[in-house]
Structure formats: C-alpha cells, structure tokens
Design a protein around this motif. Structure first.
Motif, PDB file in Angstrom:
ATOM      1  N   LEU A   9       0.865  -1.190   0.000  1.00  0.00           N
ATOM      2  CA  LEU A   9       0.000   0.000   0.000  1.00  0.00           C
ATOM      3  C   LEU A   9       0.896   1.233   0.000  1.00  0.00           C
ATOM      4  O   LEU A   9       1.621   1.486   0.966  1.00  0.00           O
TER       5      LEU A   9
ATOM      6  N   ARG B  13       1.319   5.482  -0.753  1.00  0.00           N
ATOM      7  CA  ARG B  13       0.633   6.766  -0.929  1.00  0.00           C
ATOM      8  C   ARG B  13       0.977   7.314  -2.313  1.00  0.00           C
ATOM      9  O   ARG B  13       0.149   7.812  -3.032  1.00  0.00           O
TER      10      ARG B  13
ATOM     11  N   ASP C  71      -3.021   4.542  -2.800  1.00  0.00           N
ATOM     12  CA  ASP C  71      -4.186   5.168  -2.165  1.00  0.00           C
ATOM     13  C   ASP C  71      -3.720   5.706  -0.801  1.00  0.00           C
ATOM     14  O   ASP C  71      -2.589   5.444  -0.389  1.00  0.00           O
TER      15      ASP C  71
ATOM     16  N   ILE D 260      -4.613   6.227   3.475  1.00  0.00           N
ATOM     17  CA  ILE D 260      -5.351   5.566   4.555  1.00  0.00           C
ATOM     18  C   ILE D 260      -6.346   6.543   5.173  1.00  0.00           C
ATOM     19  O   ILE D 260      -5.939   7.628   5.610  1.00  0.00           O
TER      20      ILE D 260
ATOM     21  N   LEU E 192      -9.472   2.802   3.014  1.00  0.00           N
ATOM     22  CA  LEU E 192      -8.752   3.800   2.228  1.00  0.00           C
ATOM     23  C   LEU E 192      -9.665   4.970   1.859  1.00  0.00           C
ATOM     24  O   LEU E 192     -10.900   4.823   1.903  1.00  0.00           O
TER      25      LEU E 192
END
Ligand SMILES: Cc1cc2nc3c(=O)[nH]c(=O)nc-3n(C[C@H](O)[C@H](O)[C@H](O)COP(=O)(O)OP(=O)(O)OC[C@H]3O[C@@H](n4cnc5c(N)ncnc54)[C@H](O)[C@@H]3O)c2cc1C
Length: 481
Positions: free
Chosen positions: A206, A208, A316, A318, A328
């Motif tokens: 995951l 950003r 994505d 959080i 998300l």
C-alpha cells in the motif's frame, strides 16, 4: 593529569564505517592508540539490526564492500546475513574485532581547549563512566536505532491484527497463508513484498505515492569475467570503478535528462510487469528520478511477484484502520492479518551524542560541514558519512583516509588541535540533494554546507577522491599546540 583512561583516537560505532575506520587507523596511523565504542552487543550496525525477510543491499557489493577486502561472493546484490558475515570476517582478519568494546554507548562528548581533549561519557552495563581522547571520530551512522519514523497512522489502535516494523522484525513471525499489507514504497517495502510472497503470504504493498524503481541483475557477469582474468585486488578495483562510473552515469543522466531516465525506467518496468497500465497506475512517480532515492530490485523480483499475482500494489491513502484491516480514502478496504509499517527511518546524526565545545552546546543543526567530514569551529572531531546517490562505503572510506592523513600531519608537526574555520559571511545551503520525506523531516537537525570548496558535501566520488586523498589538509584549518 586526570586518571581517566586516555586514547589518541576514539571511534564511535562498529558498523561498516567504524570497521573501515579501524582498518585505516591500523594501517595509516600505526603509532596512535585507539578503540571503537559500540552501543550494541554486536558489530555490524545496520547489517546486524535489520532482520526482516529478504533484507539486502540495494547498491552493488563491489562498491559497498571495502576496497581493501574485495567482495568475492557471486551475488552482486547481497542479502543481509552475507553482508554481516563479510563485516565480521573483515573485522577479524584485520585485527579490528579486538579493538571493539561492545555495549558501550557514548552519550556525551565535551571538548576542552585548555586540555586539548574530549571527555567522553559512556554508558556501559548500567553505569556511566568517562574517558578522554584527543580525536573523536563518529562512525555512528545516520538513523535512530531505537525509534523509527512514526507516521501517526489513523485508528491504528483499533486494528486487531499484528503490526510489525521492519526495524524490529520478530524472529517467529510466520506469514504463510496470512494476509499481509506492507505500508510504504521505499527500499524496505520493495524488498519485503517479494520476500513475503515467497514465504507464502498474500501480500499487498500500500503506497501513498509511487517510487522510481530500477531492476538490476543480482549477479554481475562483467565482474565475474574480471575475476577470472585479473588477480584478486585488481579485479576488485576494476569492478569497483566500472560500477562507480555506471552509478554516476545513471545519476547524472537522471539530473540532466530526467525525461530520458523516466522513459527508460518506465519501459523497463513495463517489460517486467507485462503491462503499461500497471506502470502508469503504480510505478510512475510525480517527481523525477533521483529527486528521491532510486530503488533497486534484483532481477525485477518485485515486478515478477506482481505480474504473477503473488503480490498486489495499491496506490491510495489511509482513511483509518479498522479491526480487520485498513479503510482507504477511495472507500476500498484492505483486509489484513499483519500490517508492516515500512514507513521509514528517523534520521539521527552524531549518534545522538550531546556535544559541547568549551562548555557551549553544539547541536548538529547549527553546524557547517568541512569537506563533509569535520565541522567549522569544532576541534578534533570528524564524522563518517557516505553517499546518498552511491554506495556508502565509497565515501566512508575516503573520510577514513582523510582523517588518517590529518592525524599524520598533526603528528609530524606536533600539533594537538585542528579546527576548520569558515570564512565570515559564507552562504549556507542544505546538506543533501534529496526531497525524500526522511530528509525533509530531519531538516532542522541537519548541518548545512557552504557555497564552495572545502565547505561542500559533494555527491561525487571522483571529485571527492581527489579532494580527500590529495588536498592540502591545512586549507581553512587552524592548528594549535
Ligand atoms: C535496510 C538498509 C539497507 C541499506 N542498504 C544500503 C545499500 O545497499 N547501499 C548503501 O550504500 N547503503 C545502504 N544502507 C545505508 C547503510 O546504513 C550504510 O550502507 C552503512 O551500513 C552505514 O554504516 P555505518 O557504519 O556508517 O552506520 P550503521 O550501520 O548505522 O552503524 C552505526 C553503528 O554505530 C553505533 N552507534 C550509534 N550511535 C552510537 C553511540 N552514541 N555510541 C556507541 N555506538 C553508537 C550503532 O549501534 C551502530 O552499530 C542501507 C540502510 C538500511 C537501513
């Protein structure tokens, strides 16, 4: 005369830099007394601390290895245990291990101009003691061993699964058959993802924002040929220069022709992933290559894990953790049994040592570097810092040799004190050419560099080599008895 133990040179830290410093002190300053104080109970620094699956170098070992002990293992990008073993063998072979005092954490260093020495306060076995040294050499790395960066992930306390930080990897963590989300997109995350997939996890990275990633061969065929046709040291030197020039070429191309580099990296990723959509969605940063560190994946292992469906990438942000995973901002939820927070290091300079010069505190953020090794106005103190755009050891070894040259000059002329002096009104500039989060977060604690030599912190091995090995050690330096 105080009855404290006194050493000519005190080295702080027994990682790659401190071991290299030991070798240079032993061979270039044989008359000096010296020791290495190491806070931890083992040597190796970074390569002993980090134990997460797949931990490895992300630069080639011919330049990350020492020039005096060429790396001969077939892997050009090596895993952490191999590097640690190499460091231990090198320290043993060159008589450095016996000079290392483990479990000795330096907490304060106070310079007295009257006595021309540092009084160093050390924590050992629960007690504090002091010793003195004429020259203090900090080989203490650049990050906090106890506290990594804490990105304050929202709602983390509600998560019912296991949260792991790569800096403190539990020996007994079994990820097989479990859903693992790795948060981050830097060197640690791109290393962990394929390794966790290999260990049987259902793993999602995951991020950003994406990071530029280059695939490099794990083994270096040219180096292998050089090793066959040249004797040991010569093969090591030839392979090192080949890689120095290659790395510098990539860096210069990235800086001067970023569009060319972007295109090359994107095409390479698309070929490995078998998809231009994946590249566009997850592997195309908004910044240019080398605005932040370029990540390396050996033999494209991350791309292969994604291509085969063993690993997934989600770009994505959080919104919040929930008991079973992460929600998300897009509304999507990621289920997780284990979350790995590969969210970065916290920079810590000078080993966190509280430093004073004649009673005045000298925090690192107020200092200006001299040749990237010493500081203006701070006598008899050096720091060993590597490159951000090439292997650490290339610069660390130059720093070690520069320090020994300076010590030699002082000995020949019976000088006891050497202090760099910056010109009045010199313009300060940021120390590091990176926009990476970990550098920006530490901006207030980073020293600055000046506007011209010898006050520059260059990221260029060839210029530094000439400067550190041949320059006049008396330039901008005042000496005293
Ligand atoms: C996971 C990871 C991978 C990396 N891969 C690469 C790579 O491929 N190529 C590259 O060039 N760089 C890489 N780096 C950067 C890496 O840290 C350097 O390459 C190198 O290992 C730094 O060596 P060092 O001895 O200067 O610092 P460290 O390895 O951090 O060692 C410093 C030592 O000083 C000790 N110390 C600190 N403060 C004190 C104190 N106050 N008193 C006593 N002892 C103290 C510490 O305990 C430690 O043992 C990587 C870093 C990480 C975290």
């Amino acid at each position: 005369m105080s009855d404290l133990e006194h050493l000519d040179v005190l080295v702080v830290g027994a990682g790659l830099s401190g071991i290299g410093a030991g070798y240079r002190l032993r061979t270039m300053s044989p008359t000096r007394t010296w020791a290495i104080l190491e806070a931890r109970d083992s040597l190796g620094g970074t390569w002993d601390l980090f134990r997460y699956p797949g931990v490895r170098s992300d630069s080639d070992m011919m330049t990350l290895g020492f020039p005096f002990e060429p790396w001969t293992d077939p892997d050009a990008i090596a895993d952490g245990p191999k590097i640690l073993d190499y460091l231990r063998r090198t320290a043993d072979k060159h008589g450095i291990t016996e000079r290392i005092r483990l479990g000795h954490k330096v907490v304060a260093a106070d310079w007295s101009s009257d006595e021309a020495l540092w009084t160093v306060t050390v924590e050992h076995a629960g007690t504090r003691r002091q010793l003195t040294c004429s020259f203090l050499y900090l080989c203490s790395g650049y990050y906090d061993y106890e506290r990594p960066h804490d990105p304050q992930l929202p709602g983390l306390e509600t998560f019912e699964g296991q949260v792991v930080h790569p800096q403190f990897w539990p020996d007994d963590l079994d990820v097989s058959g479990r859903k693992v989300v790795v948060i981050g997109s830097g060197a640690t995350a791109v290393t962990l993802v394929p390794s966790l997939a290999d260990a049987g996890a259902d793993v999602t990275m995951l991020q950003r924002t994406p990071t530029w990633i280059a695939s490099l061969p794990r083994q270096d065929r040219v180096r292998d040929v050089l090793q066959k046709v040249l004797p040991g040291r010569a093969a090591g030197t030839a392979a090192r220069y080949k890689n120095v020039l290659g790395t510098m070429g990539v860096y210069e191309l990235s800086r001067r022709r970023p569009a060319v580099m972007r295109s090359m990296l994107s095409k390479g990723a698309a070929k490995s992933l078998g998809s231009t959509d994946l590249v566009a969605d997850h592997f195309t940063p908004t910044y240019d290559p080398w605005d932040q560190r370029l990540c390396v994946v050996p033999d494209g292992d991350l791309f292969e894990a994604v291509r085969s469906g063993r690993a997934h990438v989600v770009t994505d942000t959080i919104e919040t953790f929930v008991p079973h995973g992460i929600r998300l901002h897009s509304g999507r939820e990621l289920d997780a049994d284990v979350v790995v927070t590969a969210t970065g290091l916290r920079i810590k300079l000078a080993g966190g040592i509280a430093m004073t010069v004649d009673g005045q505190a000298r925090p690192t953020g107020d200092l200006t570097v001299y040749r990237g090794v010493m500081f203006a106005g701070v006598p008899n103190l050096a720091v060993c810092v590597g490159y951000v755009n090439a292997s650490w050891t290339l610069r660390a070894d130059l720093a070690n040799r520069y320090v020994c040259r300076l010590l030699g000059h002082m000995e020949q002329n019976a000088w006891r004190v050497a202090t760099p002096h910056a010109p009045e009104g010199m313009e300060g500039r940021p120390l590091l050419p990176l926009a990476s989060g970990y550098v920006q977060r530490a901006a207030a604690d980073l020293p600055q560099q000046g506007d011209g030599a010898p006050w520059l912190m260059r990221q260029n091995y060839l210029l530094d080599r000439r400067d550190m090995l041949r320059s006049d050690v008396t330039e901008a330096m005042s000496f005293g008895r």
